[in-house]
Scaffold this motif. Sequence first.
Motif, PDB file in Angstrom:
ATOM      1  N   GLY A   1      -2.574   2.127  -4.396  1.00 43.56           N
ATOM      2  CA  GLY A   1      -2.139   3.452  -4.123  1.00 43.56           C
ATOM      3  C   GLY A   1      -2.987   4.407  -3.787  1.00 43.56           C
ATOM      4  O   GLY A   1      -4.341   4.360  -3.889  1.00 43.56           O
ATOM      5  N   VAL A   2      -2.796   5.388  -2.772  1.00 45.99           N
ATOM      6  CA  VAL A   2      -4.011   6.423  -2.517  1.00 45.99           C
ATOM      7  C   VAL A   2      -3.210   7.644  -2.610  1.00 45.99           C
ATOM      8  O   VAL A   2      -2.126   7.823  -2.229  1.00 45.99           O
ATOM      9  N   ASP A   3      -3.883   8.546  -2.942  1.00 47.04           N
ATOM     10  CA  ASP A   3      -3.346   9.968  -3.195  1.00 47.04           C
ATOM     11  C   ASP A   3      -4.561  11.109  -3.107  1.00 47.04           C
ATOM     12  O   ASP A   3      -5.848  10.858  -3.313  1.00 47.04           O
TER      13      ASP A   3
ATOM     14  N   LEU B   1       0.877  -1.138  -0.153  1.00 42.75           N
ATOM     15  CA  LEU B   1      -0.042  -0.052  -0.069  1.00 42.75           C
ATOM     16  C   LEU B   1       1.005   1.292  -0.054  1.00 42.75           C
ATOM     17  O   LEU B   1       1.858   1.318   0.985  1.00 42.75           O
ATOM     18  N   ASP B   2       0.673   2.262  -1.129  1.00 40.67           N
ATOM     19  CA  ASP B   2       1.343   3.588  -1.011  1.00 40.67           C
ATOM     20  C   ASP B   2       0.549   4.623  -0.731  1.00 40.67           C
ATOM     21  O   ASP B   2      -0.326   4.851  -1.334  1.00 40.67           O
TER      22      ASP B   2
ATOM     23  N   ASP C   1       1.609  -6.290   3.254  1.00 39.52           N
ATOM     24  CA  ASP C   1       2.534  -6.924   3.981  1.00 39.52           C
ATOM     25  C   ASP C   1       3.609  -5.573   4.216  1.00 39.52           C
ATOM     26  O   ASP C   1       4.458  -5.394   4.900  1.00 39.52           O
ATOM     27  N   LEU C   2       3.555  -4.368   3.255  1.00 36.78           N
ATOM     28  CA  LEU C   2       4.324  -3.420   3.247  1.00 36.78           C
ATOM     29  C   LEU C   2       3.402  -2.078   3.001  1.00 36.78           C
ATOM     30  O   LEU C   2       2.546  -2.044   2.059  1.00 36.78           O
ATOM     31  N   VAL C   3       3.651  -1.035   3.785  1.00 36.12           N
ATOM     32  CA  VAL C   3       3.043   0.095   3.541  1.00 36.12           C
ATOM     33  C   VAL C   3       4.053   1.222   3.666  1.00 36.12           C
ATOM     34  O   VAL C   3       4.957   1.284   4.273  1.00 36.12           O
ATOM     35  N   ILE C   4       4.048   1.949   2.335  1.00 32.19           N
ATOM     36  CA  ILE C   4       5.100   2.891   2.178  1.00 32.19           C
ATOM     37  C   ILE C   4       4.596   4.279   2.151  1.00 32.19           C
ATOM     38  O   ILE C   4       3.364   4.556   1.813  1.00 32.19           O
TER      39      ILE C   4
END
Lengths: 197, 263
Positions: free
Chosen positions: B75-77, B53-54, B114-117
């Motif tokens: 993605g989130v913006d 998740l970005d 698993d990964l949030v950036i």
Amino acid sequence: MFADVSEVDELVAILAEAGPVSSVLDLGDGGHAQPLVAAGYEVVAAGPEETPARTFDVALMLGLVVGRQRSDEALRDRLRAAHRALRPGGLLLFDILDGSAVLRHAPSGQFTPDVDGNIRVVRCVRGTVDVDEGIYRVAAQVWRLDSARVLDRVEESHAIRFFLPRELELILDTGGFRLLDTAPAGELGRLGWARRR
Amino acid sequence: MRYDTEVVEPLHADLFGPLHARYFDIFHRRKDYRAEVDQLTATAGVRPAGSVLDLGCGTGRHLELLAAAGYEVVGVDRSAAMARRAGTRLARFGQRASVVEGDLFDVTFDRRFDLVIMMYSLLGYFVTSARVIEALAAMARQVAPDGLVVFDVEDAAAVLRAPTPLSGGSLLRDGPLPLLFGHNTSVNEREQVIEIVMHMWQIDGARVLDHVEETHLIRYFSRPELRLLLERAGLELVGYEPLSGDANNPSQPWLRLVSARKR
């Protein structure tokens, strides 16, 4: 040492502005309260393990006590002790190493071959900035020499954590204090004052 | 501190609008996304079929490389213009990639990653500790129990020791139309932020088609300070390393890649 940040006039001015102050507790190293006594304040000293039976208007943590704590937890414990000893709205006065100043221009060395009569007092100071841990380490050797002999030699070292402005605000907040302001004190230091919530 | 949430948020409310979004990839043309993504996946040790998740994905450049490597990405913006561009870029990955237009403080998924950036030093844009902790908590909410939270920040020592802040302007010709672009960048020690005042004029011959002025306030951090902030968000600092893709100052990188896990 580089980090002598006790500024007596400033202290007295801050206390005068804080309004009527009838009781001051010294939670520092004891060396900084004397001028306040001279200025007419009643100052009670307490060691880190002591819990005073009453509360105070002002608590002092001078002599870089905040930055000498070895861990976040130890620092929080110290702040909690100050919180317990202060009345609500009471003032905490402290000094710290200014992180911006340390990172920008902390000296890496100093050498002063002072003369005292026919004795030389030689100070050699080494400073290193530990960026990862946010600590400024200072090692000093003081030699006293005459023309023929070494009279004595003293070594001391200090590891003092420095703080960025928002880091300081956050740590005080965690301890139940609201940072009011800071002022420059000495080459690398700042004097700060915070209100107990 | 004068830059509290009431000062910062209105200033940042309209950043990265349509004009900025159109030229975003040109501004970041020297950014080494491949190196950043390699560092991200090596740091996180996520299995190739893992999920990422970005938050604040921009035009989706990190996600594009991650999706191409086999990860499932979201993605989130907050910027509609950015989210649209990222969506277009990721369309070819079908079900494995999606983009949501939304505020990272509000958006929630009924799943864990698993990964949030959070890249582009976005965390620093929240400036106040209270807001930074909320942003870290938003990352912590979405990460799997054994997952990792990874983001980049401006490093205090690097910023404060930089010889001269970077300011300047130029005419960019490699976009859809020429863009006159300039910024004044300074370090505000008292507020612990980098201040960038940025102007963009889109030019067509002798005509000015569009003009945008943006103020970016970006907090810089020290490692001990991040340890405290992460702790307040229920996270624990794992790593703090120079960011590989930092191309603005290759000799003295300002950015650090920070990794953290749940406590």
